[in-house]
Design an enzyme around this catalytic site. Structure first.
Site, PDB file in Angstrom:
ATOM      1  CB  CYS A   1      -0.877   0.025   1.233  1.00 33.17           C
ATOM      2  SG  CYS A   1      -1.906  -1.416   1.418  1.00 33.17           S
TER       3      CYS A   1
ATOM      4  CD  GLU B   1      17.916 -11.395  -9.271  1.00 36.05           C
ATOM      5  OE1 GLU B   1      17.405 -12.010  -8.331  1.00 36.05           O
ATOM      6  OE2 GLU B   1      17.487 -10.284  -9.659  1.00 36.05           O
TER       7      GLU B   1
END
Ligand code: AGP
Length: 613
Positions: free
Chosen positions: A2, A484
């Site tokens: 948020c 990765e």
């Protein structure tokens, strides 16, 4: 996760809130909303989905007002829907709240409030906050601030809050416990935001709120208090970030821009830490050489991409310092029974400095009284403030959700730290230090060369992007590179991708190999048998008709004879090859995502800053 923005001043808050929310989009969200004071009233607007929906609704039904608060929501409690979007209101509609974090005792509070007659409209944990404030006001709190403080003293968990009271039209209230929130100080106007880039256009001075503090913002004054209402003095900090740093600068995405920034970022890290005599110096880290000599163990904790950097750090430190180094994921570390002793150096790695699991692990290490060093990209972040010492990665704001420049900067930080500790412990000589530093100094140009090979990598990505899955294999220093590369691919292209230590392939993933499976093999040259072993692994893939995409050292004909496609990278020492190899994999993932038409900077479901556990 948020995002929060708030404004108090003389201007219309709506465009300022919308601009701030757009700059917070990278944090990840699935709905959004704003609340502003209008003449004598308070109005809210919400949308499900992208901010463009909110813009459309504001175009159809224009809104003006000030002050105001805004929010982008990443759903935790309750699906993304209108009823769950923030701001949430109390029963009387006089208190509007936006929240980042989780109120852990919300169910108990909600039960209690419902029993007292409050009606809830959403499935969120957040909605208890405005109702609790309303309850405290009804129960005799002398003013809004007192009601807010009383309510916060009852809430457990994590929160960053922005609050408007309909009957107090000149003020924005804010509070922080465990979730990031800053106060931006402008000229006759003030802001709150989840991070600096959201309001960088308007401010140069910020206050980083501490946990357990509230801020009361008027246009010409900001008061900070603790939860007992006692005033807290903060010396404002000047923001050292150019507003252009948060723009795309002509690139089609932030991720592409950030990949292109890697040579500059790494060059300036080297300039900062390497003296004229090729000695690595880390004055900002501040630990003495004596400390490194008596050190017995290092523990590195982080999440996601930063965890891959930690794995690289472990391999390199073991190689150059002779120390025992352990790594763990933040989400696992504190739920096992780790042996953390006082003579352990605890290293936390995080781009944002706000990752909840990494922070919780750091706090556990502090309880055990070990020294804590953070490798972090964001000044003023929670991680930085909770550490004994910090090595900044200085990569500048990273807006693309997929981490690129922060990752290579973390690898560089580990390279510099390993050399420094290795020298302090006499594990490497002055001559070896010079050779290592010389190799590091070649990395920025090598990355630049990789970026210039983007068209070739794009052609390979175009050819392989449409399969359901891909396997990434590497060994030793490039095992984390394989992990990765796979993570980059899955997070932005949504193609399932699995990273594996190549030697483990025979223990399971070999079953996946057939004539359709792209297998990305990192096989850059090494000085020992690791290269030959990697060639053998590629042969095993070839024998099963897997489609090999090899990352190989310039001019390597042996690899070219096995691979279907080859990406050449400039030669460097094996220890530092991950810094170059990963750039090839970033580009491969980028162009696969491009071909698959995904939203590269804001991949679905992901948040840039994972502030809940
Ligand atoms: C990186 O591409 C990811 N989006 C993610 O794994 C990230 O690295 C992780 O959430 C940790 O974030 P941090 O570095 O801000 O702590």
């Amino acid at each position: 996760m948020c995002g929060i923005v708030g404004y108090v001043g003389q201007k219309d808050a709506v465009p300022l809130l919308m601009d701030g929310l757009k700059r917070l989009e990278y944090r990840g969200y699935d709905s959004a909303g704003i609340a502003v004071h209008t003449a004598g009233d308070m109005a809210t607007r919400i949308c499900v989905g992208r901010l463009s929906e909110l813009e459309d609704s504001l175009e159809k039904r224009p809104l003006q007002g000030r002050p105001g608060i805004g929010h982008t929501r990443w759903a935790t409690h309750g699906e993304p829907s209108e009823k769950n979007s923030h701001p949430h209101l109390d029963g009387s509609g006089r208190i509007a709240v936006v929240h980042n974090g989780i109120i852990e005792n919300y169910q108990d509070l909600r039960n209690e409030l419902e029993a007292a007659g409050h009606t809830f409209l959403s499935d969120t944990d957040t909605e208890v906050i405005p109702h609790l404030i309303e309850q405290e006001l009804a129960g005799g709190a002398e003013d809004f601030e007192a009601a807010l403080l009383r309510a916060l003293r009852r809430a457990r968990g994590a929160y960053a809050l922005g609050i408007l009271f309909k009957d107090d039209p000149d003020t924005v209230y804010a509070a922080r416990l465990g979730s990031p929130l800053i106060v931006g100080l402008g000229q006759n106007e003030n802001y709150i935001a989840s991070d600096v880039p959201a309001i960088l256009k308007h401010i140069r001075q910020v206050i980083y709120l501490n946990d357990g503090e509230i801020a009361v913002l008027k246009q010409d004054q900001v008061l900070v208090k603790d939860l007992d209402g006692r005033a807290v003095h903060h010396e404002p900090k000047t923001v050292d970030m150019a507003p252009e740093a948060t723009e795309r600068a002509g690139f089609e995405t932030f991720m592409l821009k950030e990949m292109h920034e890697q040579p500059r970022v790494l060059r300036s890290l080297l300039e900062k830490h390497v003296s004229g005599h090729a000695r690595v110096q880390l004055p900002e880290v501040g630990f003495s050489e004596d400390y490194f000599q008596i050190l017995r163990r290092i523990m590195i904790v982080s999440c996601g991409t930063a965890y891959h950097a930690a794995m690289y750090g472990k391999f390199l430190m073991e190689h150059l310092t002779g120390l025992a180094v352990e790594t763990d994921l933040g989400s696992e570390f504190r739920y096992r029974s780790p042996r953390i002793e006082r003579d352990t150096l605890f290293i936390a790695v995080s781009q944002s400095g706000e990752t909840a699991d990494t922070l919780a692990s750091l706090r556990l290490a502090r309880l055990k009284k070990c020294k804590v060093l953070s490798i972090c990209n964001v000044p003023g972040s929670s991680l930085v403030r909770d550490s004994d010492s910090v090595m900044f990665t200085d990569a500048g704001p990273e807006i693309g959700v997929a981490s690129t420049k922060a990752y290579t900067a973390q690898l560089m930080a580990f390279a510099l730290l390993s050399i420094h500790i290795g020298r302090a412990r006499d594990e490497i000589t002055e001559e070896q230090e010079k050779e290592l530093v010389a190799a590091l100094e070649g990395i920025p140009d090598a990355i630049h060369y990789m970026l210039e090979r983007a068209d070739h990598i794009r052609a390979i990505a175009d050819k392989h992007h449409d399969g359901p899955s891909a396997l990434y294999l590497g060994r030793r220093f490039n095992y984390p590179t394989a992990l990765e590369g796979a993570l980059k691919n899955k997070e932005i292209s949504y193609q399932h991708a699995e990273g594996y230590a190549a030697g483990e392939m025979k223990h399971g993933p070999i079953a996946l190999i057939n004539e359709y499976l792209p297998v990305v093999c990192i096989c850059t040259r090494t000085e020992d048998e690791v290269y030959d072993k990697m060639i053998s692994n590629m042969k095993e893939v070839e024998a099963r008709h897997g489609r090999i995409i090899a990352i190989a050292t310039d001019g390597d004909k042996q690899v070219a004879s096995i691979a279907e496609d080859i990406i050449y990278v400039p030669e460097t020492r094996e220890e530092f090859s991950p810094l170059i190899n990963v750039v090839a994999l970033q580009l491969l993932a980028y162009y696969a995502a491009h071909a698959r038409g995904t939203d590269i900077d804001k991949p679905r479901n992901l948040a840039k800053s994972v502030t809940v556990e």
